[in-house]
Design an enzyme around this catalytic site. Sequence first.
Site, short mmCIF file in Angstrom:
data_model
loop_
_atom_site.label_atom_id
_atom_site.label_comp_id
_atom_site.label_asym_id
_atom_site.label_seq_id
_atom_site.Cartn_x
_atom_site.Cartn_y
_atom_site.Cartn_z
N ARG A 120 -10.27 33.07 -39.10
CA ARG A 120 -10.87 34.36 -38.74
C ARG A 120 -10.33 35.43 -39.68
NH1 ARG A 120 -12.94 32.84 -33.69
NH2 ARG A 120 -14.61 34.33 -33.99
N GLN A 125 -15.61 36.23 -42.90
CA GLN A 125 -16.48 36.88 -41.91
C GLN A 125 -18.00 36.66 -42.12
OE1 GLN A 125 -14.97 40.85 -41.48
NE2 GLN A 125 -14.69 40.58 -39.29
N ASP A 128 -18.96 33.34 -40.65
CA ASP A 128 -18.30 32.99 -39.40
C ASP A 128 -19.31 32.79 -38.27
OD1 ASP A 128 -16.72 32.79 -37.19
OD2 ASP A 128 -15.52 34.58 -37.58
N SER A 131 -18.32 33.95 -34.74
CA SER A 131 -18.49 35.39 -34.47
C SER A 131 -19.96 35.74 -34.28
CB SER A 131 -17.92 36.23 -35.62
OG SER A 131 -16.53 36.16 -35.60
N TYR A 226 -5.83 33.84 -32.06
CA TYR A 226 -6.32 33.30 -30.79
C TYR A 226 -5.27 33.49 -29.70
CZ TYR A 226 -10.04 31.01 -33.42
OH TYR A 226 -11.13 30.76 -34.20
#
Length: 370
Positions: A120, A125, A128, A131, A226
């Site tokens: 992450r 991004q 991802d 997400s 996380y």
Amino acid sequence: MVVGVLKEQSGESRVAITPELIRKNPSFASFLIEAGAGELAGYSDDDFSDSGASTEKKRKHVIENANIIFSIRLPDDTTIRAIKPSTVLVGQFNPLKNIEHLKSLARVGVSTFSLDLLPRTTRAQPMDVLSSQGNLAGYQAAVYAISSLGRAFPMMMTAAGSVPPARVLVIGAGVAGLQAIATARRMGAIVSAFDVRAAAKESVESLGATFVDVQHNEAGDGAGGYAKEMSVDYRRAQEAKLLEVISRQDVVITTAQIPNKPAPKIITAEMVSKMKRGALIVDLAGESGGNCELTKFGECVSYDDKRVVAPANILNDIAYTASLLFASNLISFAKTLLRFENGMFSFDIEDQLVQNTLVTHAGTVHRVSD
Ligand code: NAD
């Protein structure tokens, strides 16, 4: 380079490429789409043809002519057996739960990238999938609650009288939870939220929701941003706090997950029984066991006069948009990390994003025992 896209297995409405993205990437590749692949997501074969892609009725023809296959989920065994050696397969494959399929892909000689293993980080991004899809799942969970609660979300002052706003509690303020908060707030609900990670408080408050504080000094931050599994002592404190807060809620949306572990059980049957009459729990963690002890994945469980819903694939209800974002993630990944020259793919095996996501290559399965 030919990108092949197949119709997903039954139960999955998304498609791994959309006409809009094909149009936006004219020099990236030619696209070969199995007929009907986009139908359930709202993209017809004509839409694909108009965008410049070829559509093909014979699935085998797509598989045999593709250099790279974009996929949402793992293909079935028959498809895997038909893939040519040295084809690249990219998608979201939940490797820890699909080791046997990965072994088959390795035997065939496929290089498989599973984008749910991306770190992450800022660089990852645009690729991802967790997400992009988590964000839409959070939105859709709130939309589901809004449409099926049977009560209005916003406060309403009308000539016939006033209606109080609905109260929504979101448990787990990661990507999905934050979007659920934002969506419920936009619809006028009073929203509170709870998470074990310290950074979540600021994110929750920046969306105008109230953070539910559990009085305990244990930090919930684990590796890679996380959450970690919390101690029994913490869970007792959390349970006491939630018993107090939950009785005021019309809706609870739960999204709490711990990587590679069953979802934490946070809502007990006792808590559900204390909720308001007609209250609704939408459990987005159902696939990994659920955050509520009454959850049955893919079902709506009635308990007293409350409902606990754990949708099997909530993204099917927003498949048009989910496909668009998923496909955009796949294209970003392929453009950034894969090179295609003289009919062959190459990639930098030292690149962190390659290292994290490459699950089968040169006949071997990687990274599935973490
Ligand atoms: P996730 O799906 O793994 O979990 C959802 C949420 O549940 C998390 O916020 C987690 O803290 C929470 N949770 C776990 N156990 C809980 C419990 N017992 N009680 C309450 N909440 C609990 O998380 P995610 O949405 O995939 O996000 C993971 C992390 O990655 C977050 O820190 C997020 O901000 C970060 N992230 C970073 C980037 C980036 O920088 N590029 C992109 C996406 C996500």
